[in-house]
Design a protein around this motif. Structure first.
Motif, PDB file in Angstrom:
ATOM      1  N   ARG A  67       0.823  -1.221   0.000  1.00  0.00           N
ATOM      2  CA  ARG A  67       0.000   0.000   0.000  1.00  0.00           C
ATOM      3  C   ARG A  67       0.855   1.269   0.000  1.00  0.00           C
ATOM      4  O   ARG A  67       0.429   2.292  -0.505  1.00  0.00           O
ATOM      5  CB  ARG A  67      -0.937  -0.016   1.202  1.00  0.00           C
ATOM      6  N   LYS A  68       2.059   1.170   0.568  1.00  0.00           N
ATOM      7  CA  LYS A  68       2.912   2.359   0.625  1.00  0.00           C
ATOM      8  C   LYS A  68       3.958   2.364  -0.494  1.00  0.00           C
ATOM      9  O   LYS A  68       4.687   3.319  -0.642  1.00  0.00           O
ATOM     10  CB  LYS A  68       3.605   2.437   1.981  1.00  0.00           C
ATOM     11  N   THR A  69       4.066   1.255  -1.249  1.00  0.00           N
ATOM     12  CA  THR A  69       4.998   1.195  -2.379  1.00  0.00           C
ATOM     13  C   THR A  69       4.202   1.490  -3.641  1.00  0.00           C
ATOM     14  O   THR A  69       3.396   0.672  -4.083  1.00  0.00           O
ATOM     15  CB  THR A  69       5.638  -0.208  -2.483  1.00  0.00           C
ATOM     16  N   LEU A  70       4.400   2.653  -4.219  1.00  0.00           N
ATOM     17  CA  LEU A  70       3.540   3.104  -5.309  1.00  0.00           C
ATOM     18  C   LEU A  70       4.209   3.062  -6.675  1.00  0.00           C
ATOM     19  O   LEU A  70       3.547   3.198  -7.696  1.00  0.00           O
ATOM     20  CB  LEU A  70       3.047   4.526  -5.023  1.00  0.00           C
ATOM     21  N   GLU A  71       5.555   2.890  -6.715  1.00  0.00           N
ATOM     22  CA  GLU A  71       6.264   2.900  -7.997  1.00  0.00           C
ATOM     23  C   GLU A  71       7.273   1.769  -8.052  1.00  0.00           C
ATOM     24  O   GLU A  71       7.839   1.372  -7.032  1.00  0.00           O
ATOM     25  CB  GLU A  71       6.979   4.242  -8.210  1.00  0.00           C
ATOM     26  N   LEU A  72       7.504   1.267  -9.274  1.00  0.00           N
ATOM     27  CA  LEU A  72       8.403   0.141  -9.476  1.00  0.00           C
ATOM     28  C   LEU A  72       9.008   0.265 -10.870  1.00  0.00           C
ATOM     29  O   LEU A  72       8.297   0.572 -11.833  1.00  0.00           O
ATOM     30  CB  LEU A  72       7.607  -1.170  -9.367  1.00  0.00           C
ATOM     31  N   ALA A  73      10.327   0.038 -10.994  1.00  0.00           N
ATOM     32  CA  ALA A  73      10.993   0.117 -12.296  1.00  0.00           C
ATOM     33  C   ALA A  73      10.853  -1.211 -13.031  1.00  0.00           C
ATOM     34  O   ALA A  73      11.127  -2.273 -12.479  1.00  0.00           O
ATOM     35  CB  ALA A  73      12.466   0.456 -12.111  1.00  0.00           C
ATOM     36  N   VAL A  74      10.416  -1.154 -14.275  1.00  0.00           N
ATOM     37  CA  VAL A  74      10.330  -2.337 -15.135  1.00  0.00           C
ATOM     38  C   VAL A  74      11.525  -2.305 -16.091  1.00  0.00           C
ATOM     39  O   VAL A  74      11.697  -1.317 -16.828  1.00  0.00           O
ATOM     40  CB  VAL A  74       9.005  -2.347 -15.935  1.00  0.00           C
TER      41      VAL A  74
END
Length: 636
Positions: free
Chosen positions: A465-472
């Protein structure tokens, strides 16, 4: 021998009939709750100024909560006998709608959920019963015990007189209430009171709602005393005319009692839930209440002439995925153990609290005699570890799920066409789509509650819920993006129950463009699915198995299987299945470090152990003779 000496056949038959009648009367006498044989059955639990009376005699409720759905049926008798031996005279239990009606047209009141058998057993052992049928019960259950298929209705307003909700309640009560009506006190049964809903004062969105629930009970034949139960600061808004109000608390505060007496000046005072301990959430400590604090509060309650119910007297376990969650101030999921630091431990062991209560309650034993002997404790076993010898990747297990669902947009769990179009209640949901580039993946607040993210089945990161971004990472051509989303538990209380949808509840953006064209797999991990995996293409455990995956091993239990505790050092997060039964979640962050495995869940001989692990495994499962619920902290 006397009968044999009588030569006349008719006389012999007559005497045999008389002996049968006497025996039947003695049996009925023994099976009545304490004092029940002498009492008039015309008048049940009633209010006589500031006191309760039962059958016309003064009566102090010494109650304790044990939930039949949290205790293996094979142990019901043991736990209730231990309750009786402590000096308790009244059993209280909630009734979980979500378990009794898992799908809209499907009802289950059998085996582990045989409520009639449970209430009848209480009567046989000499216990009265206060029934708490909801429909909302909280009880730290997923969605407070309400079935998740209610959320398929986009306009649903839970715990109100919204037509969709009242219609569903009426259908449920049409099945439930006729089962308990014959078990009421005035009909010869043990039920002396019925609670109307639960803690409505802290919700209170609809002034007509409590009247609706009260009439729904009475119109179906509930005729015993009605009660409501609320926290001290919401007592005013939670009651309904015609029902006695009661309070829930842990610390006895003079003002709380004064407030109850001010609202109900000519009624008896009852603490419907005196909290003997508390529940735990993942990533926190194990909460305990010192025995001396508990017994001093109960002693003071009784000294004031009040009735009391201990919540919990025995907590048991939230097997499977039934645990709820906290929504405020931030989302936190509850652990599988419901030990609750109660007087009787999760595995039915006596604690210091039990002994202190037994000493206190023995002074309130009207008969003047001693309490029943304490039942002997069962044996607990340290079994040889189960070595995992086979592996099945998550991807190879997908063909054993229901037919996947195609959708242009993400669909939340509840609105999937799974389970006869009732949606998915628990477990995991896998969302797969095709991407043609790398970049920044954004979840917003649309992942409920955790998502493992993969590209071409290679793990790239985690959404919480607090992790909103991720690199692909960049790559050539079309690739498969997968999100394995877990429902960690719907909030069991709060004013936003209507918003407890799980899975993906909105768009996931890649480079600010919403992902589209999903293939969605329902992984609710019901027993039928786990059983079907025995036909799957398991492989011998490789040196570097893929995750997430299923791992299989065997537990050998010789002779009569005993209770034990599953411990998984070196494993990260997942679910344990024994002989197809879901024991619950484990998670290395604690506090809970062991899962209770009751002896009745085991076979004599070989037992199948399956672990679903998300990220990291040690490839063996330990079985110990003592629980480990984590580092303890006193409840403040």
């Amino acid at each position: 021998m006397v009968v044999l000496r009588i030569r006349n056949v008719h006389k012999r038959k007559y005497i045999l009939i008389c002996l049968c009648i006497v025996g039947f009367i003695m049996y009925k006498n023994l099976s009545k709750p304490a004092g029940g044989w002498r009492m008039s059955r015309k008048v049940g639990l009633s209010v006589n100024m500031s006191q309760f009376t039962l059958g016309g005699e003064s009566f102090c409720i010494l109650g304790g909560s044990i939930h039949y759905f949290r205790v293996p049926r094979a142990y019901w008798r043991d736990r209730l006998m231990k309750m009786k031996a402590c000096g308790i005279n009244t059993l209280t239990t909630y009734v979980p709608w979500s378990l009794h009606q898992p799908e809209k047209g499907v009802f289950n009141f059998h085996t582990q959920l045989d409520l009639e058998a449970y209430i009848s057993l209480a009567a046989e052992l000499g216990l009265w019963v206060i029934l708490r049928p909801g429909p909302y019960i909280s009880a730290e259950l997923d969605l407070g015990g309400l079935p998740s298929w209610l959320l398929r209705d986009g306009s649903m307003r839970l715990r109100t007189t919204h037509p969709g909700f009242t219609q569903a309640v009426n259908t449920y009560f049409d099945k439930l209430i006729p089962k308990v009506v014959p078990l009421q006190f005035k009909k010869g049964g043990p039920i002396i009171a019925v609670q109307v809903e639960n803690e409505y004062g802290s919700f209170a969105k609809d002034q007509s709602y409590m009247i609706f629930i009260k009439e729904a009970l009475q119109s179906r034949g509930i005729s015993e005393l009605l009660v409501t139960s609320d926290n001290p600061n919401t007592l005013k808004s939670g009651g309904v005319d015609g029902a006695i109000r009661s309070v829930k608390l842990q610390k006895l505060n003079q003002r709380n009692i004064q407030d109850l007496n001010a609202i109900q000046p000519n009624g008896p005072s009852m603490v419907m839930d005196y909290w003997t301990g508390g529940y735990d959430v993942w990533g926190d400590l194990h909460h305990v209440l010192p025995p001396e604090d508990m017994v001093s509060a109960v002693r003071e309650i009784l000294r004031r002439g009040m009735s009391v119910n201990l919540y919990m007297f025995h907590g048991g376990s939230s097997f499977g995925f039934m645990s709820g969650a906290l929504a405020e101030p931030s989302y936190r999921a509850l652990v599988s153990s419901y030990d609750y630091d109660a007087p009787l431990s999760e595995a039915g062991e006596y604690t210091p609290k039990y002994h202190l209560l037994r000493d206190l309650f023995s002074r309130y034993n009207k008969k003047g005699g001693s309490l029943p002997d304490m039942p002997a404790l069962g044996y607990r076993e340290t079994y040889e570890p189960a070595i995992m010898y086979q592996h099945l990747s998550l991807w190879d297990a997908l063909s054993f799920t229901e037919e996947p669902f195609k959708s242009s947009r993400p669909v939340n769990m509840e609105n999937l066409p799974a389970n006869n179009r009732n949606g998915q209640s628990y477990g995991y949901t896998l969302y797969e789509t095709t991407i043609t580039s790398g970049g920044l993946l954004k979840s917003g607040d649309n992942v409920r509650d955790r998502a493992l993210v993969f590209v071409d089945r290679n793990y790239i990161g985690l959404f919480k819920r607090k992790t909103l971004e991720l690199a692909v990472p960049d790559g050539k051509g079309q690739r498969t993006l997968s999100l394995l989303v877990e429902n960690c538990g719907r909030a069991h209380r709060g004013r936003d129950l209507d918003k407890q949808h799980k899975g993906l509840v909105g768009d996931i953006l890649l480079n600010n463009t919403p992902l589209r064209d999903f293939t969605i797999y329902s992984l609710d991990m019901k027993p039928s699915f786990i059983d079907s995996l025995y036909q799957a293409p398991w492989k011998s455990l490789p040196e570097n198995p893929s995750f997430p995956g299923f791992f299989m091993g065997r537990l050998f239990a010789f002779g009569y299987p005993s209770d034990t505790f599953v411990k998984l050092p070196g494993w990260e997060k997942g679910v344990v299945f024994i002989n197809g039964l879901n024991l619950g979640r484990y998670w290395s962050i604690g506090p809970q470090q062991t899962l209770y495995l009751p002896g009745p869940f085991l076979n004599s001989g070989i037992n199948q152990v399956i672990v679903f692990e998300e990220k990291e495994g040690d490839y063996k499962v330990n079985f110990e003779d003592a629980p480990d619920l984590g580092m303890a902290a006193e409840i403040q």
